[in-house]
Design an enzyme around this catalytic site. Sequence first.
Site, PDB file in Angstrom:
ATOM      1  N   TYR A   1       0.530  -1.154   0.379  1.00 10.12           N
ATOM      2  CA  TYR A   1       0.053   0.023   0.356  1.00 10.12           C
ATOM      3  C   TYR A   1       1.127   1.357   0.078  1.00 10.12           C
ATOM      4  O   TYR A   1       2.004   1.436   1.202  1.00 10.12           O
ATOM      5  CB  TYR A   1      -0.509   0.089   1.611  1.00 10.12           C
ATOM      6  CG  TYR A   1      -1.383  -1.149   1.130  1.00 10.12           C
ATOM      7  CD1 TYR A   1      -2.393  -1.753   0.311  1.00 10.12           C
ATOM      8  CD2 TYR A   1      -2.178  -1.486   2.423  1.00 10.12           C
ATOM      9  CE1 TYR A   1      -2.963  -3.183   0.657  1.00 10.12           C
ATOM     10  CE2 TYR A   1      -2.769  -2.350   2.414  1.00 10.12           C
ATOM     11  CZ  TYR A   1      -3.670  -3.369   1.711  1.00 10.12           C
ATOM     12  OH  TYR A   1      -4.297  -4.350   1.639  1.00 10.12           O
TER      13      TYR A   1
ATOM     14  N   HIS B   1       0.045 -12.232   1.469  1.00 10.76           N
ATOM     15  CA  HIS B   1      -0.474 -11.569   0.461  1.00 10.76           C
ATOM     16  C   HIS B   1      -0.800 -11.515  -0.757  1.00 10.76           C
ATOM     17  O   HIS B   1       0.419 -11.507  -1.665  1.00 10.76           O
ATOM     18  CB  HIS B   1       0.408  -9.870   0.845  1.00 10.76           C
ATOM     19  CG  HIS B   1      -0.904  -8.998   0.624  1.00 10.76           C
ATOM     20  ND1 HIS B   1      -0.050  -7.478  -0.162  1.00 10.76           N
ATOM     21  CD2 HIS B   1      -2.269  -8.574  -0.103  1.00 10.76           C
ATOM     22  CE1 HIS B   1      -1.530  -6.398  -0.177  1.00 10.76           C
ATOM     23  NE2 HIS B   1      -2.244  -7.084  -0.074  1.00 10.76           N
TER      24      HIS B   1
END
Length: 334
Positions: A56, A140
């Site tokens: 992010y 992830h």
Amino acid sequence: MRAALLGAGGVPVTGLGLGAAAIGGLYEAVGEDEAAATVEAAWDSGIRYFDTAPHYGLGLSERRLGAALRTRPRKDFVLSTKVGRVLEPHDGGGDDRANGFAVPATHRRRWDFSADGVRRSLEDSLTRLGLDRVDLVLLHDPDEHGEQAFREAYPALEELRSQGVVRAIGAGMNQSRMLTRFLTDTDVDAVLCAGRYTLLEQGALETLLPAASAAGKSVIVGGVFNSGLLADPAPGATYDYAAAPSELLDRAVRMREVTEAHGLPLRAAALRFPFGHPAVASVLVGARSAAQVVDAVALVRGPAPGAVWDDLRAQGLLPGGVPVPEPVLDGSQG
């Protein structure tokens, strides 16, 4: 807010959590002060679960979230981050908009689901966060790296948990098939399923959620707005981080007509919907401003007439067997 426990691991998460991709510049830039105010508003609203990732904003989300939480009592909040992408310095200039983030391209991502990659990623995250530990670590998006994730990355996480370095482990993905395998073939505490259990689509109800219930494990739901479509179904709305197909846009518009006829904004129905399943421990809401946080908390705490779900079913917009939340959510979820 009351808390639910992740699986049998004893890690408490508030029913509503803050997803920190937006303060890392997802889609558009967010200023430092605005990012800090977003986290502060979440805290003031009773949110105590925060989720981030190196992906992010090329680490910007972790740096900002850590800075905002560093002065809070560490025992009072739960923090999750992710492994699988290692950030490496990059001096080629430009920005990261090709990956969805309005930030300078100071680093590049390298997929790494090796045991060493897991440890390095976590160490780097702790440095960016400025904290001594995280509570939950998630693999992830191992979609194209599944075998390495199961063979190397998962055992590394299991070892970190057994050593007490982290309290809980799991995986976070935008699909349910591999997450179901994590629930059935490993000893994860929780999985984060983004976009596959929403008011618009319930693919996770086929195998993932039943598997979680059977194993006594928890599901964290992200992407409840399907990356924007259910927040504001208007031309140009996004679905799965791309322009929404016309048929899905039309479906979302029809849903909005039904919910608003009951005095319920569509985004409120979307936020509340996942709480109907008992395996769901927390719902993440992404916010880029304090106002968005305050709005989300008010929407999830307000009443939702039971008839809204009945009408969605009657118009073929919600399958009949899908569980729905109570008209008023209890304190463990609001």
